[in-house]
Design a protein around this motif. Structure first.
Motif, short mmCIF file in Angstrom:
data_model
loop_
_atom_site.label_atom_id
_atom_site.label_comp_id
_atom_site.label_asym_id
_atom_site.label_seq_id
_atom_site.Cartn_x
_atom_site.Cartn_y
_atom_site.Cartn_z
N GLN A 293 -6.24 -7.65 -1.84
CA GLN A 293 -5.34 -8.63 -2.43
C GLN A 293 -6.07 -9.56 -3.40
N GLY A 294 -7.35 -9.30 -3.67
CA GLY A 294 -8.11 -10.15 -4.56
C GLY A 294 -8.56 -11.42 -3.86
N TYR A 295 -9.21 -12.28 -4.64
CA TYR A 295 -9.74 -13.54 -4.10
C TYR A 295 -9.73 -14.58 -5.20
N ARG A 296 -9.15 -15.73 -4.89
CA ARG A 296 -8.98 -16.78 -5.89
C ARG A 296 -8.32 -16.19 -7.13
N GLU A 297 -8.97 -16.35 -8.30
CA GLU A 297 -8.34 -15.85 -9.53
C GLU A 297 -8.51 -14.34 -9.70
N TYR A 298 -9.39 -13.73 -8.93
CA TYR A 298 -9.74 -12.32 -9.14
C TYR A 298 -8.62 -11.40 -8.66
N ARG A 299 -8.09 -10.58 -9.56
CA ARG A 299 -7.08 -9.56 -9.28
C ARG A 299 -5.78 -10.15 -8.70
N GLN A 300 -5.50 -11.40 -8.95
CA GLN A 300 -4.26 -11.98 -8.47
C GLN A 300 -3.10 -11.57 -9.37
N GLY A 301 -2.01 -11.12 -8.76
CA GLY A 301 -0.79 -10.81 -9.52
C GLY A 301 -0.84 -9.51 -10.29
N GLN A 302 -1.84 -8.68 -10.08
CA GLN A 302 -1.90 -7.42 -10.81
C GLN A 302 -0.94 -6.40 -10.19
N SER A 303 -0.41 -5.53 -11.02
CA SER A 303 0.48 -4.48 -10.53
C SER A 303 -0.34 -3.41 -9.82
N ALA A 304 0.35 -2.64 -8.98
CA ALA A 304 -0.32 -1.59 -8.21
C ALA A 304 -0.96 -0.56 -9.13
N SER A 305 -2.13 -0.07 -8.73
CA SER A 305 -2.88 0.88 -9.54
C SER A 305 -3.56 1.90 -8.63
N ALA A 306 -3.83 3.08 -9.20
CA ALA A 306 -4.55 4.10 -8.43
C ALA A 306 -5.95 3.63 -8.07
N GLU A 307 -6.47 2.62 -8.78
CA GLU A 307 -7.82 2.12 -8.52
C GLU A 307 -7.83 1.04 -7.43
N ASP A 308 -6.66 0.63 -6.95
CA ASP A 308 -6.63 -0.33 -5.84
C ASP A 308 -7.37 0.26 -4.64
N VAL A 309 -8.06 -0.59 -3.92
CA VAL A 309 -8.88 -0.13 -2.80
C VAL A 309 -8.37 -0.72 -1.50
N ALA A 310 -8.37 0.09 -0.46
CA ALA A 310 -8.04 -0.36 0.90
C ALA A 310 -9.24 -0.12 1.80
N ALA A 311 -9.40 -1.00 2.77
CA ALA A 311 -10.39 -0.76 3.82
C ALA A 311 -9.72 -0.01 4.95
N VAL A 312 -10.40 1.01 5.44
CA VAL A 312 -9.88 1.82 6.54
C VAL A 312 -10.91 1.80 7.66
N LEU A 313 -10.54 1.24 8.80
CA LEU A 313 -11.42 1.20 9.97
C LEU A 313 -10.83 2.09 11.06
N LEU A 314 -11.64 3.04 11.53
CA LEU A 314 -11.20 3.98 12.56
C LEU A 314 -12.02 3.75 13.82
N LEU A 315 -11.34 3.41 14.91
CA LEU A 315 -12.02 3.20 16.19
C LEU A 315 -11.57 4.29 17.17
N PRO A 316 -12.52 4.95 17.83
CA PRO A 316 -12.18 6.09 18.68
C PRO A 316 -11.41 5.69 19.92
N LEU A 317 -10.36 6.47 20.21
CA LEU A 317 -9.59 6.30 21.45
C LEU A 317 -9.94 7.39 22.47
N GLY A 318 -10.05 8.62 21.99
CA GLY A 318 -10.41 9.71 22.89
C GLY A 318 -9.80 11.00 22.39
N PRO A 319 -10.22 12.12 22.96
CA PRO A 319 -9.60 13.41 22.59
C PRO A 319 -8.22 13.53 23.23
N ARG A 320 -7.43 14.43 22.72
CA ARG A 320 -6.14 14.70 23.34
C ARG A 320 -6.37 15.25 24.74
N ALA A 321 -5.56 14.80 25.69
CA ALA A 321 -5.68 15.28 27.06
C ALA A 321 -5.22 16.72 27.14
N ALA A 322 -5.91 17.48 27.95
CA ALA A 322 -5.53 18.89 28.13
C ALA A 322 -4.15 18.96 28.76
#
Length: 868
Positions: A666-695
């Motif tokens: 979402q930007g910070y202060r004046e940086y990238r504020q109000g810009q339209s969506a772009s393919a270059e927009d970046v998201a953080a993705v955090l994956l935390l393990p839960l476990g394998p599927r149960a048999a």
């Protein structure tokens, strides 16, 4: 460990002070104790009538498990509250320290600014001094327009005279406070000071200072540069972010080394200037009890922030242990489909196992009691019916106890599952916030340095006899800047034709004289507004190569920020800064993954990624997904996310299920504020393990079997029911002696597979038949399965292992219908299970299975049992 007793139950000492505030603990305690009171009444009735089975041992087991369960619930409530608060405290101080690290570099760069140093060296009596001061104030306005984190810039003479400042609303002419002399004498790259100062109108301020040296390389100190950081503004933004949602009751504060409050998210609860005790997690302030967690900085690039500063989170005790909303249906369904042994600790896994063991033991005890009741001579009379009713009531109460346990356990497990998802989302928000703040600095840096007159002159001199000397000076300036700002792999300036004039790294001087063909280079030259900049796509560039490698194949992806350089009102070239993206972005992700438990293998380790909206990996903390590869999630998940929007979901990766937290930039202060969506927009993705599927498990008899109502006045048939391989079976109750649990078996060599051994019962050895193997080819669970002792009309004994015990009931003989094509009879269940059928076995068929075992039936009377 010594326990502390609370309302008749033992608890761990660390939770004892909080039990009055833990409503869910009291709720479960009251429900369990109320049912145990009913249990005691039933036991007393049974003793008075002489008909009930002794259930004291089961009652004691339930009471012990109650203590374990409630203590576990209380400890987890405390642990989760502390972990949630600790996460916020760590984020608050670490974000601040990252920000302040940039300030330590800024003061070093600005202290070398040519016009600034020239003004500091100018005699105040010089006729040009007033014009120089006005020009410098305008220059300060240009600098602060690019970096809104500063509210004032001040230049002092060695004697403390104010030579120029950004905020001319403060009329102070001299400042001779002790810290000014200390800063002038300091040899360090920066001087950091927080406190009240007349220099800034008598308010408390965080100031970064550095001595100014005479132009031309002389060591004479000619003044002091002071940058005033907007600490109030910065901390207010951090507090808003961390307290968004359901945490408004918590208070976050910034403490100095003396535990004095410097900044507070709620000055009404915790005023600035207050001093907090420095001990323990429980704090009393202004007559109110708080749960308290403080965190020191982890450090960034070796910088630890102002000495002794900490972030502290306080939550009023009356709200600290509020129940979280129950896990939604999707989370519960997910939890049931996973092997969660990694997610839940041994104690949490043991509680439901122990509850099931107690319930099995109770079922066996009551089953045996009902066998005796149905075997009495007065079966069907009032006395026998009372005994059966009493036993049924005991069983119903035991079932209610089990339900309360299951609800509490489900709450614990659901809370643990929700915590993982919440953590993934929180850390994803942290990671993208760190990235936004970091790239804000990059966008500002290139515009700051474009104001350097030495770089402007160097490019203006291209094409003149002074070009070589000017380029050499530009290289020195770039080297100096790069030594202060270590997050860049290369800084460079280029002329209006796009040819590189100077670089910061002599080892990369091969770029000098070569044209820049990237689109960002031309776009920067087209800029006329000094407040604007351009940034490249995250893509491979020859300006950023693998260390030690040469050639186009060694180019790595990163961001390049650039803007135009202007001199005398004309664009004379551009400046570009090449972000050292690979280690810097990976470090941001590592910060977000800090202190998280790592899996024993790569597949089950936490994963942190920066992902572009089109699904490309921008940076990764996991070697499986290098920059430029496809992320392990569908781009559709990112396509509709608005700036600052978050999402939590589950992902299957390499056989493991992960809790995924996704946060869009979402930007910070004046940086990238109000810009339209772009393919270059970046998201953080955090994956935390839960476990394998149960048999997948085979079907079982969990649906239960409800006996049909007996027909009055008809010939009575007493049946003892049990389940095997998901089917309900039964035997005439008169031929069963009792059920035993987990008996010790003696193996038989060369015996058929279904004959699993011998056991000792009433002084005799009995063969043990696994009925699941004998009838369906599927063994029962040996660690939990009960064993039923039978006898036939000839007095021969046999032990039969089954899966679960069912009801003991009576029906009219006519209700047992012949089985088509077999000797067994069928009994249809009552209304609750009318779709289920019970197969009433012929006793002779069980003994027929022994005929294939050599030697077992040689002496039938040796296996005889007394009548029950």
């Amino acid at each position: 460990m010594n326990k502390v007793w609370h309302k008749g139950l033992p608890f761990s000492p660390e939770v004892a002070p909080y039990l009055r505030r833990m409503a869910s603990v009291d709720e479960h305690r009251e429900a369990l104790l109320r049912l145990q009171g009913v249990w005691d009444s039933l036991a007393l009735l049974g003793q008075m009538s002489g008909t009930a089975t002794d259930i004291a041992q089961t009652r004691t087991a339930f009471q012990d498990l109650t203590a374990t369960l409630l203590d576990s619930l209380a400890r987890r409530l405390r642990t989760r509250a502390l972990q949630r608060m600790d996460g916020k405290a760590r984020v608050a101080i670490d974000i601040l320290v990252r920000n302040l690290f940039e300030r330590t570099a800024d003061v070093g760069f600005l202290a070398s600014d040519g016009p600034l140093c020239a003004h500091a060296a100018l005699d105040p009596a010089d006729p040009d001094h007033a014009d120089s001061r006005a020009a410098l104030q305008a220059r300060f306005a240009d600098y602060t327009a690019k970096y809104s984190v500063y509210d004032d810039i001040v230049v002092l003479s060695p004697s403390g005279e104010v030579l120029a400042r950004r905020d001319d609303g403060i009329t102070l002419t001299h400042c001779q406070e002790p810290w000014v002399a200390q800063a002038l004498a300091a040899d360090a790259p920066y001087f950091e000071r927080h406190g009240v100062t007349a220099l800034l109108g008598g308010r408390e301020a965080l100031v970064y200072a550095r001595a100014l040296r005479a132009p031309g390389g002389a060591d004479d100190v000619i003044g002091l540069l002071c940058l005033s950081f907007r600490l109030d503004d910065e901390m207010a933004a951090v507090f808003r972010q961390l307290l968004a949602g359901d945490d408004e009751r918590a208070v976050i504060c910034l403490l100095d080394a003396g535990h004095r409050v410097l900044q507070s998210s709620d000055p009404w609860q915790l005023p600035v200037g207050a001093r907090l005790p420095s001990r323990g997690e429980r704090l009393v302030f202004a007559g109110r009890d708080y749960l308290c967690v403080a965190a020191s900085a982890s450090g960034y690039e070796g910088y630890m922030g102002p000495p002794g500063w900490q972030a502290c989170v306080l939550t009023p005790l009356e709200w600290a242990f509020e129940d979280d909303e129950a896990a939604d249906d999707a989370l519960r369904a997910l939890g049931e489909s996973l092997d969660t042994r990694r997610l839940f600790d041994t104690e949490l896994q043991d509680i439901p196992r122990e509850a099931r063991r107690i319930q099995r033991n109770l079922s066996r005890t009551l089953w045996n009691g009902k066998l005796r009741s149905h075997g009495q001579a007065d079966a069907g009379t009032g006395s026998a019916e009372f005994a059966t009713t009493l036993l049924n009531e005991v069983q119903r109460t035991g079932g209610q106890l089990r339900e309360v346990f299951e609800q509490a356990i489900a709450k614990l497990q659901g809370s643990a599952m929700a915590t993982v998802f919440d953590t993934a989302l929180f850390q994803a928000r942290l990671a993208i916030d760190i990235m936004d703040r970091n790239l804000y600095e990059r966008a500002n840096d290139c515009r700051w340095w474009a104001l350097d007159v030495r770089l402007q002159r160097a490019l203006a001199a291209q094409g003149t006899p002074q070009a070589a000397a000017a380029a050499a000076e530009a290289q020195q300036v770039l080297q100096h800047i790069n030594s202060l700002y270590t997050v860049y792999s290369l800084l460079l300036v280029y002329d209006t034709q796009g040819r590189v004039v100077a670089v910061s790294d002599p080892a990369q001087s091969h770029h000098v004289g070569k044209p820049l063909n990237a689109s960002w280079a031309a776009a920067a030259l087209a800029l006329r507004d000094p407040e604007r900049h351009v940034v490249s796509r995250h893509e491979a560039t020859p300006l950023y190569q693998t260390p030690g490698a040469v050639g186009s194949d060694s180019a790595r992806p990163t961001y390049v920020y650039a803007t135009s350089l202007q001199h005398a009102g004309h664009v004379v070239g551009g400046i570009a800064v090449v972000f050292d993206g690979a280690p810097q972005l990976a470090a941001m992700l590592q910060d977000a993954l800090a202190d998280m438990q790592k899996g024993s293998d790569g597949a089950s380790a936490p994963v942190g990624l920066f992902v572009a909206r089109d699904g490309r990996v921008v940076a990764s903390a996991d070697a499986r997904w290098p920059a430029g590869s496809a992320a392990p999630l569908q781009p559709a998940l990112l396509a509709t996310l608005a700036a600052g929007q978050t999402l939590r979901t589950e992902l299957d990766v390499d056989g493991w299920v992960f809790a995924a937290g996704i946060a869009m930039s979402q930007g910070y202060r004046e940086y990238r504020q109000g810009q339209s969506a772009s393919a270059e927009d970046v998201a953080a993705v955090l994956l935390l393990p839960l476990g394998p599927r149960a048999a997948a498990t085979a079907g079982d008899a969990d649906a239960g079997f409800a006996p049909p109502p007996a027909q009055a006045g008809a010939e009575r048939l007493d049946i003892a029911a049990f389940s095997v391989a998901g089917e309900w079976l039964g035997l005439p109750a008169g031929l069963l002696v009792e059920a035993v649990e987990q008996p010790r078996l003696t193996s038989l060599p060369n015996a058929p597979r279904a004959l699993i051994g011998m056991l000792q019962h009433a002084g005799r050895m009995l063969p043990v038949l696994d009925l699941g193997l004998a009838l369906y080819g599927r063994a029962s669970n040996g660690s939990e399965a009960p064993v039923v002792i039978c006898r036939n009309a000839q007095g021969q004994g046999l032990a039969v292992r089954v899966d679960e015990l069912g009801p003991v009931f009576g029906v009219a003989a006519a209700q047992a219908l012949p089985s088509p094509g077999g000797r067994a009879r069928l009994v249809r269940g009552g209304d609750a299970s009318s779709h289920r059928m019970l197969t009433l076995l012929q006793p002779e068929d069980l003994w027929a299975h022994l005929g294939i075992a050599p030697g077992i039936g040689a002496e039938p009377r040796a296996l005889a049992l007394p009548s029950p």
